[in-house]
Design an enzyme around this catalytic site. Structure first.
Site, PDB file in Angstrom:
ATOM      1  N   HIS A 141       0.834  -1.218   0.000  1.00  0.00           N
ATOM      2  CA  HIS A 141       0.000   0.000   0.000  1.00  0.00           C
ATOM      3  C   HIS A 141       0.856   1.250   0.000  1.00  0.00           C
ATOM      4  CE1 HIS A 141      -3.567  -2.468   1.774  1.00  0.00           C
ATOM      5  NE2 HIS A 141      -3.370  -2.693   0.491  1.00  0.00           N
ATOM      6  N   CYS A 149       4.693   8.687  -9.693  1.00  0.00           N
ATOM      7  CA  CYS A 149       3.998   9.165 -10.893  1.00  0.00           C
ATOM      8  C   CYS A 149       2.885   8.178 -11.237  1.00  0.00           C
ATOM      9  CB  CYS A 149       4.975   9.274 -12.081  1.00  0.00           C
ATOM     10  SG  CYS A 149       4.134   9.646 -13.639  1.00  0.00           S
ATOM     11  N   SER A 216      -6.600  -7.436   9.831  1.00  0.00           N
ATOM     12  CA  SER A 216      -7.988  -7.933   9.908  1.00  0.00           C
ATOM     13  C   SER A 216      -8.310  -8.789   8.684  1.00  0.00           C
ATOM     14  CB  SER A 216      -8.956  -6.744   9.982  1.00  0.00           C
ATOM     15  OG  SER A 216      -8.758  -5.891   8.850  1.00  0.00           O
TER      16      SER A 216
HETATM   17  N1  APR Z   1      -0.649  -6.750  17.670  1.00  0.00           N
HETATM   18  C1  APR Z   1      -1.132  -7.439  16.602  1.00  0.00           C
HETATM   19  N2  APR Z   1      -2.352  -7.203  16.043  1.00  0.00           N
HETATM   20  C2  APR Z   1      -3.105  -6.241  16.615  1.00  0.00           C
HETATM   21  C3  APR Z   1      -2.681  -5.497  17.735  1.00  0.00           C
HETATM   22  C4  APR Z   1      -1.390  -5.787  18.258  1.00  0.00           C
HETATM   23  N3  APR Z   1      -0.893  -5.117  19.316  1.00  0.00           N
HETATM   24  N4  APR Z   1      -3.672  -4.618  18.063  1.00  0.00           N
HETATM   25  C5  APR Z   1      -4.675  -4.809  17.168  1.00  0.00           C
HETATM   26  N5  APR Z   1      -4.339  -5.796  16.311  1.00  0.00           N
HETATM   27  C6  APR Z   1      -5.093  -6.319  15.166  1.00  0.00           C
HETATM   28  C7  APR Z   1      -6.573  -6.124  15.225  1.00  0.00           C
HETATM   29  O1  APR Z   1      -7.181  -7.188  15.921  1.00  0.00           O
HETATM   30  C8  APR Z   1      -6.954  -6.158  13.732  1.00  0.00           C
HETATM   31  O2  APR Z   1      -7.216  -7.495  13.314  1.00  0.00           O
HETATM   32  O3  APR Z   1      -4.666  -5.611  14.029  1.00  0.00           O
HETATM   33  C9  APR Z   1      -5.685  -5.672  13.039  1.00  0.00           C
HETATM   34  C10 APR Z   1      -5.815  -4.308  12.413  1.00  0.00           C
HETATM   35  O4  APR Z   1      -6.777  -4.391  11.385  1.00  0.00           O
HETATM   36  P1  APR Z   1      -6.995  -3.124  10.441  1.00  0.00           P
HETATM   37  O5  APR Z   1      -7.079  -1.892  11.258  1.00  0.00           O
HETATM   38  O6  APR Z   1      -8.102  -3.467   9.508  1.00  0.00           O
HETATM   39  O7  APR Z   1      -5.636  -2.977   9.622  1.00  0.00           O
HETATM   40  P2  APR Z   1      -5.200  -3.753   8.327  1.00  0.00           P
HETATM   41  O8  APR Z   1      -5.630  -5.160   8.362  1.00  0.00           O
HETATM   42  O9  APR Z   1      -3.751  -3.472   8.130  1.00  0.00           O
HETATM   43  O10 APR Z   1      -6.017  -2.974   7.167  1.00  0.00           O
HETATM   44  C11 APR Z   1      -5.701  -3.318   5.847  1.00  0.00           C
HETATM   45  O11 APR Z   1      -7.035  -1.534   5.041  1.00  0.00           O
HETATM   46  O12 APR Z   1      -7.906   0.462   4.985  1.00  0.00           O
HETATM   47  C12 APR Z   1      -6.895  -0.253   4.496  1.00  0.00           C
HETATM   48  O13 APR Z   1      -4.939   0.740   3.740  1.00  0.00           O
HETATM   49  C13 APR Z   1      -5.552   0.270   4.892  1.00  0.00           C
HETATM   50  O14 APR Z   1      -3.560  -1.087   4.836  1.00  0.00           O
HETATM   51  C14 APR Z   1      -4.843  -0.975   5.431  1.00  0.00           C
HETATM   52  C15 APR Z   1      -5.758  -2.105   4.998  1.00  0.00           C
END
Ligand code: APR
Length: 280
Positions: A141, A149, A216
């Site tokens: 990402h 560009c 997630s």
């Molecule tokens: N250690 C590990 N995991 C954790 C912790 C921790 N300390 N705290 C929270 N989590 C977990 C949560 O349970 C959740 O499953 O991290 C995850 C975060 O999920 P999201 O916020 O959805 O992040 P992500 O999966 O990276 O999102 C993917 O979505 O919106 C786009 O560009 C954005 O790159 C991102 C993509």
């Protein structure tokens, strides 16, 4: 300097040690493990996640899914709004600025240096993996410190592109191109650079063990790579305090924060490899 594994003793024993041991056993025998990291990796660096408990979007609502369409329709207006927003206090931007790599980032870099982790696919734009020493990495990402560009895909460090408010949007520095430049971070609806996708597919095809950490697993194509690996019979290790759609296909689940679990797992891998007479 203490390494992440030296700090093991400091971690309270709330972790599932059997899961840690099972994860280490799989990784100790891996020749080319691949990891997918998400925002949870950086939670212990002070950067909020997007979803789940306390997530940015859990609190503020999800952004529009047509962000890139809006940019492409009027890049000048998009850039004007970005420059205006940059003048306003912003929780996420402030957290990104202040963040340092946490023991989880350091442990993943150690796993690469040990020759166990062959590649890291990260959804995070915060640069913390690189700052922790990770080298074999695809930032699917993008990265907050780079510009790109949209026509030829050329990337530059952010401070190499002059943003002149009187001459927006900025254009490609490659004279033969003239494409429009935006920040490297991928917006919803924006095509992910083809080279990044090819690398992620190639690395997933080579994986003999797959780790999903702090994601997630609801955003594609990133969330597809662990599924493709499992379909090839590759064991999946999930490190996440909460359940995800990948939990049901994981061989090992470490229900813990990555900043606590990863140093423990890496220390156990190092111990197993030493006991087997292999380079730590
Ligand atoms: N250690 C590990 N995991 C954790 C912790 C921790 N300390 N705290 C929270 N989590 C977990 C949560 O349970 C959740 O499953 O991290 C995850 C975060 O999920 P999201 O916020 O959805 O992040 P992500 O999966 O990276 O999102 C993917 O979505 O919106 C786009 O560009 C954005 O790159 C991102 C993509």
């Amino acid at each position: 300097m203490l390494t992440a594994t030296d700090r093991i003793a400091a971690v309270t024993d709330t972790l599932d040690l059997d899961a840690i041991a099972a994860a280490a056993e799989l990784l100790a025998h891996a020749q080319h493990a691949v990891a997918l990291a998400g925002a949870g990796m950086s939670k212990e660096s002070g950067i909020p996640t997007f979803r789940g408990e306390g997530g940015l979007w859990t609190r503020l609502g999800e952004p529009p899914l047509n962000q890139y369409e809006t940019f492409a329709a009027d890049p000048r207006r998009w850039w004007e709004r970005r420059l205006e927003e940059a003048q306003q206090p912003n929780e996420f931007a402030g957290a990104l600025e202040a963040a340092e790599p946490n023991p989880g980032h350091v442990a993943l870099a150690e796993l690469e240096a040990m020759g166990v982790l062959g590649h890291l696919i990260t959804q995070n734009i915060d640069d913390l993996h690189r700052r922790a020493g990770q080298r074999a990495i695809t930032e699917i990402h993008g990265n907050r410190h780079w510009m790109r560009c949209t026509a030829c895909g050329t990337r530059w460090p952010r401070d190499e592109i002059t943003i002149d408010p009187q001459s927006l949007p900025p254009h490609c520095l490659e004279s033969a191109c003239g494409g429009i430049v935006k920040n490297d971070t991928v917006m919803f609806g924006e095509p992910i650079p083809f080279g990044a996708l090819l690398t992620c597919e190639r690395e997933t095809d080579q994986a003999d063990c797959f780790l999903t950490i702090g994601t997630s697993a609801v955003v594609y194509p990133a969330a597809q790579y662990p599924v493709d690996a499992v379909r090839r019979g590759v064991p999946l290790i999930e490190v996440n305090p909460e359940e995800t759609p990948l939990s049901e296909i994981a061989s090992v689940i470490v229900r813990a924060p990555s900043g606590e679990a990863l140093p423990r797992i890496v220390a156990a891998v190092r111990a197993r490899r030493a006991a087997a007479g292999r380079a730590p």
